[in-house]
Design an enzyme around this catalytic site. Structure first.
Site, PDB file in Angstrom:
ATOM      1  N   ASP A   9       0.872  -1.166   0.000  1.00  0.00           N
ATOM      2  CA  ASP A   9       0.000   0.000   0.000  1.00  0.00           C
ATOM      3  C   ASP A   9       0.917   1.227   0.000  1.00  0.00           C
ATOM      4  OD1 ASP A   9      -2.361   1.610   0.377  1.00  0.00           O
ATOM      5  OD2 ASP A   9      -1.839   1.731   2.502  1.00  0.00           O
ATOM      6  N   ASP A  11      -0.013   5.172   1.042  1.00  0.00           N
ATOM      7  CA  ASP A  11      -0.179   6.077   2.189  1.00  0.00           C
ATOM      8  C   ASP A  11      -0.229   5.281   3.486  1.00  0.00           C
ATOM      9  OD1 ASP A  11      -1.371   8.943   0.881  1.00  0.00           O
ATOM     10  OD2 ASP A  11      -1.682   7.138  -0.306  1.00  0.00           O
TER      11      ASP A  11
END
Length: 225
Positions: A9, A11
């Site tokens: 991922d 952020d």
């Protein structure tokens, strides 16, 4: 199954983007004469995206009056001009990336950030130049928690999903990874809500720090060999 590739991922996992995301939300919120979001609220909400940040600072009646999409557009317009003011890789992430690259272990990024923001942000950070695949919110018709983005990323890396690890800081990351048949890990250093009960997410691994993740990778790939 052996782990042969790592998907991240963005952020709250690779990048600490809360400062710039929060500043963009507060630009809109304070422009309405409302008090800014606190750092604690920003950090616990950033992984839920722009809608959640705005809803954390603007009461529902005013959102209905002004329109959430219009407010979001104002926020994202500001954010696009200020993508990498405070944003940095988490401490230790460049070393993890270098370790993967040195061993020619494929890795990529799967995020729910729109590509118009993801791609220029990554382009400003040379550590990510060797990323094998980047899948954004609008790369495919469906985004996380649907497994399609992860399956697409694995296909681009030519690694079977069952040989991939996906690590993120939100429950939807675990849900997407499990649905894709991948091993999953929680990046507990990320934007985790204070009331989150991480074992309930049913990830294969909960990893407290980037440094722990680096050690875990070394142990895992040493075992694979």
């Amino acid at each position: 199954m052996q782990t042969k590739a790592v998907l991240f991922d963005l952020d709250g996992t690779l990048l600490d983007t809360a400062g710039d995301m929060g500043a963009a939300a507060n630009h809109v919120i304070q422009g309405l004469g409302l008090p800014p979001l606190s750092d604690d609220i920003i950090r616990s909400t950033t992984s839920d995206g722009s809608y959640a940040l705005l809803q954390a600072g603007i009461h529902a009646a005013l959102i209905e009056q002004l329109g959430l999409e219009q407010l979001r557009r104002q926020m994202l317009d500001y954010y696009a001009l200020n993508l990498c003011v405070h944003t940095r890789p988490y401490r230790g992430i460049p070393a993890v990336i270098d370790w993967l690259d040195a061993r020619r272990i494929p890795w990529g990024i799967v995020t729910n950030k729109p590509s118009a923001l993801t791609l220029p942000l990554l382009a400003s950070l040379p550590q990510f130049a060797r990323c094998g695949v980047t899948v954004s919110a609008d790369t495919l018709p469906r985004k996380k928690p649907h497994p399609d983005p992860l399956l697409y990323a694995a296909d681009c890396l030519t690694v079977a999903p069952g040989h991939c690890l996906y690590i993120g800081d939100h429950q939807r990351d675990v849900e997407a990874g499990r649905a894709a048949g991948m091993a999953t890990a929680v990046a507990a250093w990320g934007y985790i809500a204070a009331d989150a009960v991480l074992p309930l997410w049913q990830a294969d691994h909960i990893i407290d720090s980037v440094q722990d993740f680096g050690r875990w990778l070394e142990d895992t790939f040493d075992t694979n060999c």
